[in-house]
Design a protein around this motif. Sequence first.
Motif, PDB file in Angstrom:
ATOM      1  N   GLY A 175       0.842  -1.188   0.000  1.00 36.01           N
ATOM      2  CA  GLY A 175       0.000   0.000   0.000  1.00 36.01           C
ATOM      3  C   GLY A 175       0.877   1.237   0.000  1.00 36.01           C
ATOM      4  O   GLY A 175       2.086   1.165  -0.258  1.00 36.01           O
ATOM      5  N   SER A 176       0.303   2.369   0.309  1.00 37.32           N
ATOM      6  CA  SER A 176       1.057   3.618   0.242  1.00 37.32           C
ATOM      7  C   SER A 176       2.284   3.594   1.144  1.00 37.32           C
ATOM      8  O   SER A 176       3.378   3.995   0.740  1.00 37.32           O
ATOM      9  N   ASP A 200      -5.404  -1.251  -5.021  1.00 40.76           N
ATOM     10  CA  ASP A 200      -5.808  -0.285  -6.042  1.00 40.76           C
ATOM     11  C   ASP A 200      -4.602   0.589  -6.345  1.00 40.76           C
ATOM     12  O   ASP A 200      -3.791   0.885  -5.460  1.00 40.76           O
ATOM     13  N   ARG A 201      -4.497   1.023  -7.627  1.00 34.25           N
ATOM     14  CA  ARG A 201      -3.330   1.812  -8.031  1.00 34.25           C
ATOM     15  C   ARG A 201      -3.808   3.000  -8.868  1.00 34.25           C
ATOM     16  O   ARG A 201      -3.761   2.973 -10.100  1.00 34.25           O
ATOM     17  N   PRO A 202      -4.286   4.052  -8.233  1.00 38.66           N
ATOM     18  CA  PRO A 202      -4.799   5.192  -9.001  1.00 38.66           C
ATOM     19  C   PRO A 202      -3.668   6.028  -9.578  1.00 38.66           C
ATOM     20  O   PRO A 202      -2.529   5.976  -9.094  1.00 38.66           O
ATOM     21  N   VAL A 233      -9.225  -0.952   1.952  1.00 33.92           N
ATOM     22  CA  VAL A 233      -8.767  -1.099   0.571  1.00 33.92           C
ATOM     23  C   VAL A 233      -7.330  -0.605   0.520  1.00 33.92           C
ATOM     24  O   VAL A 233      -7.040   0.533   0.862  1.00 33.92           O
ATOM     25  N   THR A 234      -6.407  -1.485   0.119  1.00 35.53           N
ATOM     26  CA  THR A 234      -5.012  -1.082   0.009  1.00 35.53           C
ATOM     27  C   THR A 234      -4.832  -0.234  -1.230  1.00 35.53           C
ATOM     28  O   THR A 234      -5.175  -0.655  -2.339  1.00 35.53           O
ATOM     29  N   ILE A 235      -4.324   0.984  -1.060  1.00 41.61           N
ATOM     30  CA  ILE A 235      -4.140   1.914  -2.174  1.00 41.61           C
ATOM     31  C   ILE A 235      -2.663   2.255  -2.285  1.00 41.61           C
ATOM     32  O   ILE A 235      -2.040   2.687  -1.319  1.00 41.61           O
TER      33      ILE A 235
END
Length: 427
Positions: A175-176, A200-202, A233-235
Amino acid sequence: MPVETIDTLVVGAGQAGVAMSEHLTRAGVSHLVLERDRVAESWRTRRWDSLVANGPAWHDRFPSMDFPDISPDAFVPKDQVADYFETYLGRFGGDIRCGVTVTGVARLDGRPGFRVETSQGVIEALNVVVATGAFQTPVVPAIVPEQPGVLQMHSSGYRNPAELPRGAVLVVGAGSSGVQIADEIQRAGRKVYLSVGPHDRPPRSYRGRDFVWWLGVLGKWDMQAKAPGTEHVTIAVSGANGGHTVDFRELAAAGMTLVGRTEACRDGVLSFDADLERNIANGDANYLSVLREADAYIARNGLDLPPEPEAHAIAPMPASVTDPLTALDLKTAGIGTIIWATGFSNDYGWMAVDAFDAQGRPSHQRGVSSEPGIYFLGLPWLSGRGSSFIWGVWHDAKYLADHIQIHAQYRAYRPQDDVPLSSASNA
């Protein structure tokens, strides 16, 4: 010792407690904020040295105060974020006491309110707002037994590469936090392994707008958690080095070894799930879906934002992803440190109230718990996707302050004497 009484007690003086204090002050509700350390202590001492906010300064703030001496599009260093909250509380907040630990909360018998045990005595409050946030107890999976010559730490204990023992570093969690820590350590010249799970990878920005803007105009900040237990949610996104889109291919090309989810350890050998390529591909799909929605929004609204076709180009998967390591001998690889970027859990063992479900999670609607008078603030997905962010917690706090004020009006209501019949007949 006499028992102190207060209308509303706020536990915690991080961003949630500061926001709550502002709104209670504006509503004229007497309250007290208790903090076991200092204001915004987590930002000061439970983050790594180079951490910056993950959103730009124009967005990651409270509505009524800008960050001083910071460009609106810059990413604010952690110590300046902490200073911001301390200054904000002084301008807008109410009474605060630091160095006070809350050790117990229980409902009073036969009358409204709660008995709150603290390290400095007992306080009785009609309402208790639990503003301790989502980052209370570091989670370190019991996967790797203690290994000679290998330091294991949670990401909250990491400060900088120079403080780590010699040797290669395994970061578990992409994640971040995990991505930024792994990237920083690699830039310092260390060999890094990164264990990548679903995420997720925005895009950091697209067509001249930061992704936080896109989440806003596309309505994604208002999204609700799909079901209990699916809130996290891992971002993978970063504000480091001026902000950039996380691309695991670039990390691999720079020499980082990517592996799948860390599953087990036997005799000093780690094994990894064969899900690396799938996890990265799903992250790519998330990234591209945001671009497509942004393009559709621009076309639909006739916005003059420059096209960015190159952002849609996804490079081929590197060989280290399509044929990844499935096992790693810690000694042979020279691993000196394992950093677990695996999130946090909450500990509510000090609360003897009926405000939790069978799994021990807060039972609430938008922070209003199933136990009247108990409120939760600062949790992920409290009211929507933005709830654990600086600006989101401010709006959630306003909702709770309004709820507290409304119920105070009900408590204060007293019926008038019955109107005499003669008066009623002449009406």
